[in-house]
Design a protein around this motif. Structure first.
Motif, mmCIF file in Angstrom:
data_model
loop_
_atom_site.group_PDB
_atom_site.id
_atom_site.type_symbol
_atom_site.label_atom_id
_atom_site.label_comp_id
_atom_site.label_asym_id
_atom_site.label_seq_id
_atom_site.Cartn_x
_atom_site.Cartn_y
_atom_site.Cartn_z
ATOM 1 N N VAL A 47 3.257 4.092 3.004
ATOM 2 C CA VAL A 47 3.313 4.279 1.714
ATOM 3 C C VAL A 47 3.205 3.274 0.705
ATOM 4 O O VAL A 47 4.387 2.473 0.818
ATOM 5 N N VAL A 48 2.069 3.078 -0.138
ATOM 6 C CA VAL A 48 2.408 2.045 -1.039
ATOM 7 C C VAL A 48 2.509 2.551 -2.380
ATOM 8 O O VAL A 48 1.786 3.513 -2.808
ATOM 9 N N HIS A 49 3.373 2.074 -3.179
ATOM 10 C CA HIS A 49 3.824 2.481 -4.464
ATOM 11 C C HIS A 49 3.275 1.549 -5.499
ATOM 12 O O HIS A 49 3.605 0.524 -5.497
ATOM 13 N N ILE A 50 2.491 2.040 -6.623
ATOM 14 C CA ILE A 50 2.059 0.894 -7.554
ATOM 15 C C ILE A 50 2.501 1.533 -8.949
ATOM 16 O O ILE A 50 2.249 2.907 -9.355
ATOM 17 N N TYR A 51 3.479 0.708 -9.519
ATOM 18 C CA TYR A 51 4.018 1.154 -11.021
ATOM 19 C C TYR A 51 3.026 0.537 -12.087
ATOM 20 O O TYR A 51 3.036 -0.868 -11.890
ATOM 21 N N LEU A 52 2.468 1.206 -12.688
ATOM 22 C CA LEU A 52 1.743 0.549 -13.960
ATOM 23 C C LEU A 52 1.944 1.138 -15.260
ATOM 24 O O LEU A 52 2.308 2.229 -15.251
ATOM 25 N N PHE A 53 1.548 0.352 -16.357
ATOM 26 C CA PHE A 53 1.754 1.250 -17.545
ATOM 27 C C PHE A 53 0.420 1.943 -17.687
ATOM 28 O O PHE A 53 -0.707 1.719 -16.914
ATOM 29 N N PRO A 54 0.626 3.155 -18.398
ATOM 30 C CA PRO A 54 -0.619 4.134 -18.506
ATOM 31 C C PRO A 54 -1.870 3.546 -19.088
ATOM 32 O O PRO A 54 -1.723 2.446 -19.689
ATOM 33 N N LYS A 88 -9.409 1.596 -2.520
ATOM 34 C CA LYS A 88 -10.420 0.734 -1.483
ATOM 35 C C LYS A 88 -10.059 -0.669 -1.184
ATOM 36 O O LYS A 88 -10.108 -0.856 0.294
ATOM 37 N N ARG A 89 -9.636 -1.321 -1.855
ATOM 38 C CA ARG A 89 -9.473 -2.729 -1.848
ATOM 39 C C ARG A 89 -7.983 -2.823 -0.971
ATOM 40 O O ARG A 89 -7.948 -3.492 0.143
ATOM 41 N N ILE A 90 -7.112 -2.085 -1.406
ATOM 42 C CA ILE A 90 -5.919 -2.277 -0.884
ATOM 43 C C ILE A 90 -6.034 -1.630 0.729
ATOM 44 O O ILE A 90 -5.297 -1.992 1.722
ATOM 45 N N SER A 91 -6.517 -0.689 0.782
ATOM 46 C CA SER A 91 -6.913 0.202 2.211
ATOM 47 C C SER A 91 -7.686 -0.837 3.067
ATOM 48 O O SER A 91 -7.149 -1.004 4.420
ATOM 49 N N LYS A 92 -8.342 -1.588 2.580
ATOM 50 C CA LYS A 92 -9.334 -2.508 3.408
ATOM 51 C C LYS A 92 -8.360 -3.565 3.909
ATOM 52 O O LYS A 92 -8.492 -4.172 4.935
ATOM 53 N N ASP A 93 -7.493 -4.263 2.873
ATOM 54 C CA ASP A 93 -6.568 -5.200 3.102
ATOM 55 C C ASP A 93 -5.585 -4.894 4.341
ATOM 56 O O ASP A 93 -5.229 -5.629 5.332
ATOM 57 N N PHE A 94 -5.119 -3.455 4.193
ATOM 58 C CA PHE A 94 -3.929 -3.111 5.140
ATOM 59 C C PHE A 94 -4.837 -2.965 6.479
ATOM 60 O O PHE A 94 -4.273 -3.148 7.481
ATOM 61 N N VAL A 130 -5.422 -6.733 7.821
ATOM 62 C CA VAL A 130 -4.033 -7.472 8.060
ATOM 63 C C VAL A 130 -3.288 -6.957 8.959
ATOM 64 O O VAL A 130 -2.869 -7.643 9.931
ATOM 65 N N ALA A 131 -2.894 -5.526 9.012
ATOM 66 C CA ALA A 131 -2.037 -5.000 9.729
ATOM 67 C C ALA A 131 -2.442 -3.973 10.636
ATOM 68 O O ALA A 131 -1.757 -3.064 10.907
ATOM 69 N N ASN A 132 -3.777 -3.836 10.662
ATOM 70 C CA ASN A 132 -4.360 -2.840 11.706
ATOM 71 C C ASN A 132 -4.048 -1.507 11.433
ATOM 72 O O ASN A 132 -3.905 -0.556 12.464
ATOM 73 N N ILE A 133 -3.968 -1.151 10.133
ATOM 74 C CA ILE A 133 -3.609 0.217 9.600
ATOM 75 C C ILE A 133 -4.757 0.666 9.097
ATOM 76 O O ILE A 133 -5.477 0.429 8.242
ATOM 77 N N LYS A 134 -5.198 1.932 9.704
ATOM 78 C CA LYS A 134 -6.234 2.740 9.168
ATOM 79 C C LYS A 134 -6.114 3.184 7.828
ATOM 80 O O LYS A 134 -5.251 3.846 7.616
ATOM 81 N N PRO A 135 -7.371 3.205 7.055
ATOM 82 C CA PRO A 135 -7.057 3.909 5.714
ATOM 83 C C PRO A 135 -6.729 5.412 5.730
ATOM 84 O O PRO A 135 -6.124 5.976 4.900
ATOM 85 N N GLU A 136 -6.956 6.142 6.931
ATOM 86 C CA GLU A 136 -6.563 7.651 7.164
ATOM 87 C C GLU A 136 -5.028 7.793 6.989
ATOM 88 O O GLU A 136 -4.531 8.739 6.885
ATOM 89 N N SER A 137 -4.529 6.726 7.558
ATOM 90 C CA SER A 137 -2.938 6.581 7.685
ATOM 91 C C SER A 137 -2.110 6.014 6.569
ATOM 92 O O SER A 137 -0.834 5.960 6.575
ATOM 93 N N LEU A 138 -2.921 5.428 5.311
ATOM 94 C CA LEU A 138 -2.281 4.941 4.353
ATOM 95 C C LEU A 138 -2.214 5.735 3.155
ATOM 96 O O LEU A 138 -3.056 6.586 2.916
ATOM 97 N N ASN A 139 -0.943 5.958 2.583
ATOM 98 C CA ASN A 139 -0.846 6.658 1.516
ATOM 99 C C ASN A 139 -0.551 5.649 0.255
ATOM 100 O O ASN A 139 0.149 4.712 0.357
#
Length: 64
Positions: free
Chosen positions: A3-10, A22-28, A31-40
């Motif tokens: 699980v990736v948490h991203i905190y931003l101002f609105p 899309k970009r974070i999923s691609k990088d995971f 780099v870490a061989n984690i499929k987008p289907e497994s990433l939150n």
């Protein structure tokens, strides 16, 4: 399932958040061989009056 948490101002659009997902999923996957289907990815929109930075509320800190 990672699980990736991203905190931003609105204010970021759904389009921007979608591109980040899309970009974070691609990088995971590359780099870490984690499929987008497994990433939150969770976005947390935090108001500036609820965020402390540099010893003050972000709502009171002048923009750079």
């Amino acid at each position: 399932m990672p699980v990736v948490h991203i905190y931003l101002f609105p204010g970021r659009s759904t389009q921007i958040k979608n591109e980040l997902v899309k970009r974070i999923s691609k990088d995971f996957e590359e780099v870490a061989n984690i499929k987008p289907e497994s990433l939150n990815i969770l976005f947390h929109d935090v108001e500036k009056h609820d965020w402390g930075i540099r010893g003050a509320l972000a709502s009171e800190v002048p923009a750079k």
